[in-house]
Design an enzyme around this catalytic site. Structure first.
Site, PDB file in Angstrom:
ATOM      1  N   CYS A   1       0.819   0.054   6.535  1.00 14.85           N
ATOM      2  CA  CYS A   1       1.231   1.061   7.520  1.00 14.85           C
ATOM      3  C   CYS A   1       0.174   1.202   8.623  1.00 14.85           C
ATOM      4  CB  CYS A   1       1.522   2.381   6.816  1.00 14.85           C
ATOM      5  SG  CYS A   1       2.505   3.475   7.839  1.00 14.85           S
TER       6      CYS A   1
ATOM      7  N   HIS B   1       5.792   0.468   3.076  1.00 20.11           N
ATOM      8  CA  HIS B   1       5.043   0.922   1.896  1.00 20.11           C
ATOM      9  C   HIS B   1       5.546   0.204   0.648  1.00 20.11           C
ATOM     10  CE1 HIS B   1       2.722   4.396   3.402  1.00 20.11           C
ATOM     11  NE2 HIS B   1       3.654   4.446   4.335  1.00 20.11           N
TER      12      HIS B   1
ATOM     13  N   GLU C   1       4.316   0.280  -2.144  1.00 20.59           N
ATOM     14  CA  GLU C   1       4.050   1.077  -3.347  1.00 20.59           C
ATOM     15  C   GLU C   1       5.001   2.267  -3.477  1.00 20.59           C
ATOM     16  OE1 GLU C   1       2.841   3.984  -0.578  1.00 20.59           O
ATOM     17  OE2 GLU C   1       2.637   1.816  -0.496  1.00 20.59           O
TER      18      GLU C   1
END
Length: 1446
Positions: free
Chosen positions: A265, A349, A351
């Site tokens: 990001c 993202h 994750e």
């Protein structure tokens, strides 16, 4: 006190969101009472608000959530998980400045919930705003770009709150930690993580993979000797403020042999700045959980979670660097990679928290330092088929209905776009897919291996689709594969391979396949015999669920609490199948379902997830379902999503399939219940609920087209490789027609009994839920506590709430109204408390409305507005006054619905289609009403008597209007239909067909007119109400519709014009008519509450039910004529002049409802003279009623007399059959006439030498206990029709199409016709009969078998085999059993006859059954005809082929 708090809540503190362009959105304040300002952004994820609010990237932003229902699962306590990181949140506090939502949940329900969202925001000092039209707000930001805004509490001056521009300062500095901190100190790899606003899950992902993570502040100097790799986190604001971070990184990145670097990001933007690339601010950023990213190199597409407002310009990358991922929708750069050094970063993202984790492996890539991606299988040169065979689903039956017409039509459409020839086999004449203009060839033949083989031999297709015709097509395809037919003729199965289908269908293999990937299926065992089943149940422990393998809609399944119940269930199940499954019961768990799509290159997405309101133990088809799921948190939602994708990949499904789970309501434990590797009822629902055309996409994927290449057909600009985000809530409710059957059990459970379903859309659960209840039954006003009042005695109440029945939802309404608590009801029903609280909102508000029932105008406008937002109809609010009075009041107060679009992307992209619904939660419509359209009203819910035939008529009407150059509007709410497919018409309103809603749409659209005659009975019922409001009704005038529908007016009219009819009287006296007589209410469909009375007591009972059905209309009693022939006439007229007439005759005697009768056209037994008289009657009635458009007459003929029994001024059930059999499309003709076109008269339609026979399809095997009798009230659920050179050939094929099997040797009889017996004997059958009948026939060599009477114990040494034993052993191939009173009457007595028992057992043991004398005769004639024509092989393909070129 309840009312006081309600009124208080409605008048709670208000606030406004003011944007920099001056627009303001007013709503209710929740959370902290504070005025704040920041940058306004929207996020399209449907779950994960605790994670989103604590994401530091939202610093200084006012967050709008596009999904309207927020706070459903509350907020958990902040507890530490592994590595000392918070288990539930992404940082230690809320970073967003304020939260804007459509509706805040007051009563959250989840095992992990510790407080409500409202309380949490208060604790954290963050304000929130609810009751805002978030869709309107999102569209504004989409069009104008991100704006500054301020949330101003009412009473504060807006001038005092300045706009705060987050781009003007360094936000990273504000969120970054101050001192370094070490996580997982024993880790073997040393990673330094630069905290620019890191999310806890990024640290967790690194630690879980064995790293020791040192988290350092944003400007901390980096020493290469301190670490083995650098991780750069996400964070808020403009990356250009992090100059220090960029300088520190430059030293690491620009070394000769740099250590690995990974950025996410903001980290991605910082790495880009380090290497000299440029960043820019996006118009409105990407924030949501469904952003598709294509990996450069493999072309694989992944679904990612994103939250950013800046991006990297890929044109500015230096050499040696390349793009790693690209956004499939807006083509922005989503990642960069160095060509040979271990440096890379991504914009999304991987994750998650909240959202999918499809690329979490990037962390492994970083820690292993070598970059490799799961490559997709090589795009093997897929050979495109030239000609594809599609297997349909046959007649509509319970568990397999109109949804397969929709999916088959979609598949044909998809193949035609790719210029592939299509051949369809489907004997269901009423479907859209068997119409002209779709498939290139249609065969109306039984879907059995013999006939399909014949077609394959004849047509030589090179591909076949098995997943578009339900279980019928699937089973047939599996059989053809086993027999080697497909291999012999080189026919390739497109889409999911047969091996995968068998993995999902065979329980044992399925369990093994799941264990291979460490997933768990509900504990269950397969049994091949009763003994094995008993042993299995003892190992699993009672209660257990019994199911038969290879069955649709849970056929032959049920719960057993002990050994006795088990044995009964298992014995019946073995009649349908060779394998029975015994499952451990998980009753009371949540049932969740996901629809999954996968292409041949392993791109995989979940399109929709749905939650059953009823807990596990009730078949999905029987359950009220809501989409998307309401009570799952982000972890559960994505845990089940990841499992779904893992399972589908492992099974190798290509195309579409659904997976069902049981989820423990008290923990994260789940089991997989089953996978259906075909399109199902829920995939039609999911397509309509999300706007993602699953069947169309599945057909394209079967041709080997990659998913990312396909476009989203709603936006026309984004890819189909994405997961829809909804900004509304959808509720599906099933419709049961159990009242039509004698002695049927009303319990609902694991076996399906519903005949149709509705889907309602709203921006709150209550709105959609009440709409849906009204759609299911037009006489129901909503969540009504008066429909099923509570019993007097407590044990009864307990029963009514604990045992699910078709009416339990109304028992709940009564219980809530009577003051039962939510917790008490949860214990009894196991329906999640969240849903119960929502239902309680409705009953609470109903009590509030009752305070104003003396004078509606004294009601505060806010109370009325709230009622409309909770889904109350005008009729429901109008307790003391009329519906029209409420309507007027509502319009004076400007409480009007707005029209919203369904666009699959929650307003993030503009939509090109008009798929619409009405809601009271909004301030503006999504579209303008500029040009006039023609409005067609659809047929509503499928029920017995109104199903796919009327959908065929509505679709035919729209297509004809489009050909004529008109723009069209369709109003319908049935998710199984083709008419609710959004590309059939210019505007589709997926909403109620009631006076109120149709009138609302009419007033907004101001169309050229409304066509009511194409949707069956439902539109006719509102004709007069619309007419009184001066609506332009096209076609026959409503005054004349009323003359035909109102039994009294119609009978009087026939007398006036001198047309003969059975003797009749209005309700008062029967003496004039005599018994048997027929009770006939007005304005009903499929003979609802029509009955034959033989005595005074019958009459009394029937009249009370008839009056209940047609409250405002007269009931007429007429003489019931026995043993007469019934004739059906379908016709089209223009201003009373008849243009086309089609006649068909019933095989059964009059007294069998025309929907249950066997129809033959052109008629074979009507002479010329009668034909002329029929024509005269049709012309006279057409003239008298001034018909313009379609109408239908029913006549009976006896002793050379013709009598008219009824007339419907609308299309009838037989229109599709007639149109296809005689080759004139009556609907197209009627549409031209209605629109005032000149047409040539067709006259009497005689066909082209082929005989068509239509046979009803019954579903008695699903309706436990229902008696198999035919009468004046309709009981069949569908129909099939086949063609031949004469009626014998056609009848045989049609019978086979309904699943009938030709008997080989043994027949059980109970009939009194010598001729038939002799004939059957001469055909070489062994005949058996029960003792009474057998004495009668002994001279014909009929063997006697006995009934096992209750008093069996008298003669223990009786050697006689009983009928029961024979049936259990499948000894009989056919049962011919005529009910004693063969006359349309239903027996009232609870006395169980032997006949009833025989018929019921035949059904339960799957033995073919004939119950009508005329059908028996025809069957015998067919067998004789066959014997005589064995030389002319009956399988000669020429007989079957029926080309849709007509």
């Amino acid at each position: 006190s309840g009312f006081r708090s309600l009124l208080l809540k409605m008048s709670g503190e208000m606030a406004s969101l003011v944007l920099e362009d001056g627009t303001a959105f007013r709503g209710h304040l929740f959370g902290a009472s504070a005025s704040v300002s920041g940058e306004v952004v929207f996020q399209t994820g449907m779950v994960g608000y605790p994670e989103a609010l604590t994401d530091p990237s939202y610093k200084a932003q006012i967050l709008i959530l596009t999904y309207p229902l927020i706070g459903n699962y509350g907020v958990p306590d902040d507890e530490d998980g592994e590595f000392g990181l918070s288990k539930w949140f992404e940082s230690c506090r809320i970073h967003a400045t304020a939260l804007i939502v459509g509706e805040l949940s007051q009563n959250p329900s989840h095992w992990s919930s510790a407080r409500s969202l409202d309380q949490w925001l208060k604790e954290q000092g963050i304000p929130g705003l609810e009751g805002v039209d978030t869709r309107c707000l999102t569209k504004k930001i989409r069009e104008k770009g991100t704006m500054l805004g301020k949330l101003v509490v009412e009473g504060t001056s807006a001038e005092n709150i300045p706009f705060d521009d987050p781009d003007s300062r360094n936000l990273v500095k504000e969120v970054s930690l101050k001192e370094p901190r070490v996580f997982n100190p024993d880790g073997n790899l040393r990673i330094v993580a630069v905290d620019c606003g890191i999310k806890y899950n990024q640290i967790r992902c690194l630690c879980q993979r064995g790293a020791q993570v040192t988290l350092v502040p944003w400007d901390h100097p980096l020493d290469v000797n301190d670490f083995d790799g650098v991780f750069i986190s996400n964070g808020p604001g403009d990356p250009r403020y992090c100059k220090k971070t960029v300088e520190n990184l430059r030293k690491v990145v620009c070394a000769e042999n740099p250590k690995p670097v990974f950025g996410i990001c903001l980290g991605h933007q910082l790495l880009s700045l380090v290497i000299g690339a440029k960043t820019y601010k996006m118009k409105y950023g990407n924030r949501g959980h469904n952003q598709p990213c294509i990996h450069k190199g493999t072309g694989r597409c992944f679904i990612t979670s994103q939250n950013h407002g800046f991006a990297v310009d890929p044109q500015t990358l230096p050499e040696d660097w390349d793009v790693l991922f690209t956004n499939a929708n807006d083509q922005t750069s989503e990642g960069i990679v160095h060509n040979y050094k271990p440096l890379f970063s991504v914009q999304f993202h991987p994750e998650h928290m909240a959202g999918p984790t499809d690329l979490i492996s990037l962390f492994d890539v970083f820690l292993d330092t070598h970059l490799s991606f799961p490559g997709s299988p090589k795009l093997e040169e897929f050979v495109r088929p030239r000609k594809v065979l599609i297997l349909g689903s046959g007649g509509l039956s319970i568990g397999q209905a109109g949804e397969f017409d929709y999916s088959g039509s979609q598949a044909i459409k998809a193949l035609k776009e790719e210029n592939i020839q299509t051949i369809l086999i489907n004997p269901n004449i009423a479907t859209v897919q068997t119409s002209k203009g779709l498939a290139d060839k249609v065969y109306f033949l039984p879907i059995t291996p013999e006939y399909v083989t014949q077609v394959i031999k004849n047509e030589r297709p090179d591909g076949v689709l098995l997943t578009f015709g339900g279980q019928t097509a699937l089973n047939c395809g599996v059989e053809l594969t086993k027999q080697g037919v497909l291999e012999k003729y080189n026919v390739r199965v497109l889409g999911t391979p047969v091996s995968s289908i068998e993995m999902t269908e065979d329980r044992k293999i399925f369990v093994e396949k799941m264990e291979e990937i460490n997933e768990h299926v509900a504990p269950s065992e397969a049994a091949m015999s009763v003994e094995q089943a008993v042993a299995a149940a003892e190992r699993l422990g009672y209660p257990v669920l019994i199911r038969s393998a290879f069955a649709l809609g849970g056929l032959g399944s049920g719960f057993a609490n002990n050994k006795e119940e088990l044995i009964t269930l298992v014995t019946q199940a073995f009649a349908h199948t060779s394998q029975v499954l015994v499952d451990k019961s998980l009753k009371g768990w949540k049932e969740i379902e996901y629809e999954v799509v996968r292409d041949a290159y392993d791109n995989c997405v979940t399109v929709c997830n749905m939650e059953n309101i009823d807990p596990l133990g009730i078949h999905t088809g029987e359950s009220i379902v809501v989409a998307p799921s309401q009570t799952l948190n982000d972890y559960e939602y994505n845990m089940l999503r990841n499992t779904a994708i893992k399972v589908i990949r492992h099974l190798g499904v290509v195309g579409e399939c659904n997976i069902q789970y049981a989820l423990n309501p008290e923990s994260e434990q789940y089991y997989i219940i089953e996978v259906n590797a075909r399109l199902s009822r829920s995939s039609a629902l999911a397509s309509k609920a999300t706007g993602y055309p699953l069947a169309y996409v599945a057909a394209k994927l079967g041709l080997g087209i990659p998913l990312p290449v396909l476009k989203n057909s709603v936006t026309n600009s984004t890819t189909a490789n994405f997961e829809p985000s909804l900004d509304y809530c959808v509720v599906k409710v099933p419709r049961w027609d159990l009242s039509k059957f004698l002695r049927v059990s009303t319990k609902i459970g694991s076996s399906m009994k519903s005949v149709g379903e509705v889907m309602a859309i709203g921006r709150s659960f209550e709105e959609a839920f009440q709409k849906a209840l009204r759609m299911v039954d037009e006489n129901c006003v909503g969540f009504d506590h008066t429909i099923k009042p509570l019993s007097e005695k407590w044990p009864h109440v307990l029963c009514e709430l604990q045992i699910p029945t078709d009416k339990r939802i109304f028992v709940l309404a009564a219980a809530l109204y009577a003051g039962y608590g939510v917790d008490r009801l949860y214990e009894l029903t196991k329906i999640d408390r969240w849903f119960l609280h929502k239902m309680k909102n409705i009953t609470d508000h109903e009590k509030l409305l009752e305070m104003f029932n003396q004078d509606e105008s004294a009601m505060p406008p806010d109370v009325m507005r709230k009622a409309k937002q909770l889904g109350f109809s005008d009729k429901q609010i109008a307790l003391a006054v009329t519906e029209l009075a409420v309507r007027k009041l509502r319009r004076d107060w400007k409480i009007l619905p707005v029209v919203k679009q369904i666009d699959t992307v929650a307003a993030e992209w503009p939509a090109h289609t008009n798929y619409l619904y009405l809601t009271y939660h909004g301030t503006e419509c999504d579209l303008a009403f500029e040009e006039p359209h023609v409005m067609v009203i659809g047929s509503g819910v499928y029920r017995i008597g109104s199903s796919v035939e009327f959908d065929w008529c509505a679709v035919g009407c729209i297509m004809e209007l489009r050909k004529m150059g008109y723009k069209t509007i369709m109003v319908n709410y049935n998710p199984e239909t083709v008419s609710t497919d959004y590309d059939m018409c210019n505007r589709l309103y997926f909403d109620e067909i009631s006076f109120e809603v149709v009138m609302d749409i009419y007033e907004m659209e101001n169309p050229e007119g409304i066509i009511l005659s194409m949707g069956g009975q439902l539109p006719n019922n509102i004709a007069m109400a619309l007419h009184r409001q001066q609506c332009r009704i096209l076609g026959t005038s409503p005054e004349f519709i009323d003359s035909a529908e109102n039994r009294f007016k119609f009978s009087r009219m026939l007398d006036t014009i001198g047309i003969s009819q059975p003797r009749w009287k209005e309700l008062s006296d029967t003496e004039a008519v005599g018994y048997p007589c027929l009770v006939r209410p007005s304005y009903v469909l499929s003979g609802a509450a029509m009955n034959v009375a033989y005595s005074d007591s019958d009459l009394e009972k029937y009249l009370s039910s008839a009056v209940a059905v047609s409250k405002e209309h007269p009931v007429v009693i007429s003489k019931f004529i026995q043993e007469a022939k019934e004739i059906d006439v379908d016709a089209v007229a223009c201003d009373g002049a008849v243009i086309a007439i089609a006649v068909s005759e019933h095989v059964e005697n009059a007294g069998v409802h025309s929907g249950d009768a066997t129809l033959v056209t052109p008629p074979q037994d009507i002479n010329q003279k009668t034909m002329e008289r029929i024509k005269l009657i049709v012309h006279a009635i057409g003239q008298e009623l001034q018909v313009t458009g379609p109408f239908n007459l029913q006549l009976i003929a006896k002793d050379d007399q013709l009598k008219v029994i009824e007339c419907n001024v609308r299309v009838s059930r037989s229109f599709p059959f007639i149109s296809k059999a005689l080759g004139v499309d009556l609907v197209a003709l009627a549409t031209q006439v209605i629109m005032g076109e000149e047409v040539e008269a067709v006259g009497l339609m005689r066909g082209n030498g082929i005989v068509g026979v239509k046979v009803p399809q019954f579903s008695f095997s699903r309706l436990a206990g229902a008696d198999v009798v035919l009468g004046v009230e309709m009981t069949s659920t569908g129909e099939v029709a086949c063609f031949g050179e004469n009626r014998y050939e056609a009848y045989l094929k049609a019978m086979l199409s309904t699943g009938f099997r030709i008997p080989k040797k043994n027949i059980l009889l109970s009939i009194g016709s010598y001729k038939a017996i002799q004939a059957l004997e001469s055909l070489g059958y062994n005949l058996y009969a029960s003792l009474g009948t057998a004495d009668f026939y002994t001279e014909h060599g009929v063997m006697a078998v006995d009934w096992p009477f209750e008093e069996e114990s008298d003669s223990p040494n009786e050697k006689q085999r009983s009928i029961m034993d024979y049936l259990e052993e499948n000894h009989f191939d056919l049962v011919i059993n005529l009910s004693m009173r063969n006359s349309g009457g239903r027996r009232l007595s609870s006395f169980v006859t032997k006949g009833y028992r025989t018929r019921r057992m035949a059904v339960d043991y799957s033995v073919p059954l004939i119950i009508d004398i005329k059908c028996t005769k025809l069957f015998v004639q067919v067998r004789i005809y066959e014997k005589a024509n064995t030389l002319r092989a009956l399988l000669d393909a020429a007989n079957f082929f029926f080309s849709p070129t007509y």
